[in-house]
Design an enzyme around this catalytic site. Structure first.
Site, PDB file in Angstrom:
ATOM      1  N   ASP A  50       0.879  -1.169   0.000  1.00 47.50           N
ATOM      2  CA  ASP A  50       0.000   0.000   0.000  1.00 47.50           C
ATOM      3  C   ASP A  50       0.915   1.217   0.000  1.00 47.50           C
ATOM      4  O   ASP A  50       1.504   1.554   1.026  1.00 47.50           O
ATOM      5  CB  ASP A  50      -0.903  -0.022   1.241  1.00 47.50           C
ATOM      6  CG  ASP A  50      -1.702   1.273   1.413  1.00 47.50           C
ATOM      7  OD1 ASP A  50      -1.741   2.087   0.465  1.00 47.50           O
ATOM      8  OD2 ASP A  50      -2.287   1.463   2.499  1.00 47.50           O
ATOM      9  N   LYS A  61       2.755  11.387  -3.620  1.00 50.88           N
ATOM     10  CA  LYS A  61       1.655  10.726  -4.335  1.00 50.88           C
ATOM     11  C   LYS A  61       0.671  11.743  -4.915  1.00 50.88           C
ATOM     12  O   LYS A  61       0.005  11.472  -5.916  1.00 50.88           O
ATOM     13  CB  LYS A  61       0.945   9.783  -3.350  1.00 50.88           C
ATOM     14  CG  LYS A  61      -0.157   8.926  -3.948  1.00 50.88           C
ATOM     15  CD  LYS A  61      -0.627   7.959  -2.887  1.00 50.88           C
ATOM     16  CE  LYS A  61      -1.844   7.166  -3.299  1.00 50.88           C
ATOM     17  NZ  LYS A  61      -2.220   6.202  -2.267  1.00 50.88           N
ATOM     18  N   GLU A  76      -7.290   0.718  -4.279  1.00 47.73           N
ATOM     19  CA  GLU A  76      -7.236   0.600  -2.813  1.00 47.73           C
ATOM     20  C   GLU A  76      -8.544   0.100  -2.197  1.00 47.73           C
ATOM     21  O   GLU A  76      -8.515  -0.809  -1.345  1.00 47.73           O
ATOM     22  CB  GLU A  76      -6.824   1.953  -2.209  1.00 47.73           C
ATOM     23  CG  GLU A  76      -5.367   2.268  -2.475  1.00 47.73           C
ATOM     24  CD  GLU A  76      -4.986   3.726  -2.296  1.00 47.73           C
ATOM     25  OE1 GLU A  76      -3.812   4.051  -2.557  1.00 47.73           O
ATOM     26  OE2 GLU A  76      -5.856   4.530  -1.918  1.00 47.73           O
ATOM     27  N   ASP A  98     -12.969   5.139   1.672  1.00 45.48           N
ATOM     28  CA  ASP A  98     -11.516   5.179   1.863  1.00 45.48           C
ATOM     29  C   ASP A  98     -11.015   6.624   1.825  1.00 45.48           C
ATOM     30  O   ASP A  98     -10.864   7.200   0.752  1.00 45.48           O
ATOM     31  CB  ASP A  98     -10.850   4.331   0.766  1.00 45.48           C
ATOM     32  CG  ASP A  98      -9.330   4.269   0.901  1.00 45.48           C
ATOM     33  OD1 ASP A  98      -8.777   4.950   1.789  1.00 45.48           O
ATOM     34  OD2 ASP A  98      -8.691   3.549   0.117  1.00 45.48           O
TER      35      ASP A  98
END
Length: 516
Positions: free
Chosen positions: A8, A70, A171, A193
């Site tokens: 992850d 990211k 994810e 999420d």
């Protein structure tokens, strides 16, 4: 057979897991933590420091410490979101030659792919220390709403880190796989999420070991960093009103504010008030200045009202695309560290009409799901099947800058779709076919994936020559496009594999440097 790990790669923290005896196991890092800060620093000697060690020195080395890479990966410098983000960062973001957003570290421009590769390499070493063998393959997760370029950029980061990325997994889908492995009942689940930099919502149906993604939606610029920013602004505005000095203009003070904001946000998830105490934060005419104030949970929630409201539209869109109502959802999975905030939990409850499940660790479940997916791919978990969707509309640019959608968002993949287009001018002998991906009706506001030309068309009046364009997308999201003139069968085709902005030579050079 070589082991495949699940990673992850998070905005704030990263986590690595491996399948052992059919069960996913989270691996502790060398410092004993189950997650690793996604932070990379370059010290004065040019040495790279990753993870907890990087976080410890972020205040003393703010301009050489990169967090949240990211949020830049696969993005252009001139993107509005990148421009807004830059004002919040203690380090400098610059435009690369191809227009991508890179980070300037001590006058050396570095791509987000290279920075992310250092984090992935750290995860690789963590797994190798635990397993006692060399790891070369991984399943890496990304936000469900990432586009093709961002996904390819993540793959390239893996290649630089010395990893073959066997799959890029969404994810929320990863979280559902890990959850569903433990809870075998047939059910519909919503994976909510909210991580450090992105928000995703996916609706899945689990039936007899088949995990079918019904719909996914999200916001790639909404996450914990934005909530931190609200606290930073609260503290900085107060200080400015009192002392006439903006702490956000000083990179060291800004880094200290960020650290304090993150700590305050975490404390306010379990307490109603917290004290922020930053001595010697600045120097005034009369000597040192200190920032000390009490922060209440209610204050934070009021300040974050706009951010919390942004959670609603993606959820409603995902429910509509999945043809579900909140009553159809059996379980709401809360994933990502920000779902520990009571106001976020209340929002999820309000949207879906039921309490979110707290039976999973929001920081670890995505890595566990990536490890489960490695088992599906390797045949270790044969009773589990995953059916995913494409998150964005894909289509062709037509007259007036319009995008004519060929494959709609939330279409199950693999898939094939076709559409017929006509020439727009008399005696047109070729058509240029431009492929775009994104939610906007205007092609120019979406992501351009590629272009190819079908030539030697029969001269005819405007609109009389017809061209059939076919889109074929495989389970890995690789898009093949064919255009054929109706009548003659003359055809041209192109396979679109997104470019992350780095050339093959650059990736190889960075990988060689990383391996040293």
């Amino acid at each position: 057979m070589a082991r495949v790990i699940g990673i992850d790669l998070g905005t704030t923290n990263s986590c690595v897991a491996v399948l052992e005896g059919g069960e996913p196991t989270v691996i502790h890092n060398q410092e004993g933590g189950r997650t690793t800060p996604s932070m990379v620093s370059w010290n004065a000697d040019g040495d790279v420091v990753v993870g907890a060690a990087s976080k410890r020195q972020m205040v003393t080395n703010p301009q050489r410490t990169v967090f949240g890479a990211k949020r830049l990966i696969g993005r252009k410098y001139l993107d509005r979101d990148v421009q807004q983000l830059m004002s919040r960062l203690p380090y400098a973001v610059v435009a690369a030659k191809n227009g991508d957003a890179w980070v300037d570290v001590a006058n050396t421009p570095r791509s987000p792919q290279e920075i992310s590769a250092h984090v992935l390499a750290k995860m690789k070493r963590v797994a190798e220390d635990y397993l006692g063998e060399t790891i070369t393959e991984a399943v890496v997760t990304v936000p469900a709403y990432f586009d093709d370029v961002q996904r390819q950029a993540t793959k390239d980061a893996g290649a630089i880190a010395g990893l073959t990325v066997r799959a890029i997994l969404n994810e929320p889908t990863a979280a559902a796989l890990a959850y569903g492995l433990q809870h075998q009942a047939n059910q519909r689940i919503a994976v909510f999420d909210l991580g450090g930099g992105t928000f995703d919502i996916s609706i899945l149906a689990i039936e007899n070991g088949v995990f079918e993604v019904l719909a996914t939606h999200g916001d790639t610029v909404l996450g914990g960093d934005d909530f931190d920013r609200v606290i930073i602004d609260l503290l900085a505005d107060d200080f400015k009103n009192e002392h006439g000095m903006d702490l956000r203009q000083d990179s060291v003070a800004l880094q200290r504010l960020k650290e304090a904001a993150e700590r305050a946000k975490i404390e306010l998830s379990s307490a109603m008030t917290t004290d922020v105490n930053l001595p010697f934060i600045a120097a005034g005419p009369a000597g040192p200045l200190h920032l000390m104030r009490e922060l209440e949970r209610g204050q934070l929630e009021r300040a974050c009202k706009t951010l919390l409201e942004r959670l609603d539209p993606p959820c409603q869109k995902a429910l509509a695309d999945a043809r579900c109502t909140p009553a159809d959802i059996d379980q709401v999975l809360l994933v990502g560290g920000m779902t520990r905030m009571p106001a976020v939990q209340e929002r999820a409850h309000r949207i879906f009409g039921k309490q979110g499940s707290k039976g999973v660790n929001p920081d670890e479940i995505v890595a566990m799901g990536a490890a489960v997916h490695s088992g599906i791919m390797g045949g270790e978990l044969q009773e589990v099947v995953l059916l995913d969707v494409t998150p964005h509309d894909m289509g062709v640019k037509v007259a007036g800058d319009k995008m004519s959608v060929v494959i709609q968002a939330n279409t199950s993949i693999p898939t094939r779709a076709k559409k017929v287009f006509a020439t727009t001018e008399d005696n047109q002998t070729f058509v240029a076919i431009e492929i775009f991906q994104g939610p906007n009706e205007l092609a120019s506001r979406n992501r351009r994936l590629g272009r190819f030309v079908l030539g030697d068309l029969r001269p005819a009046g405007r609109g009389q020559t017809k061209v059939e364009v076919s889109f074929t997308m495989d389970a890995d999201g690789i898009l093949e496009i064919t255009a054929a003139e109706i009548g003659t069968g003359r055809a041209a085709s192109v396979t679109i594999e997104a470019s992350s902005g780095l050339t093959a030579d650059e990736i190889q050079r960075l990988a060689h440097h990383q391996a040293r």
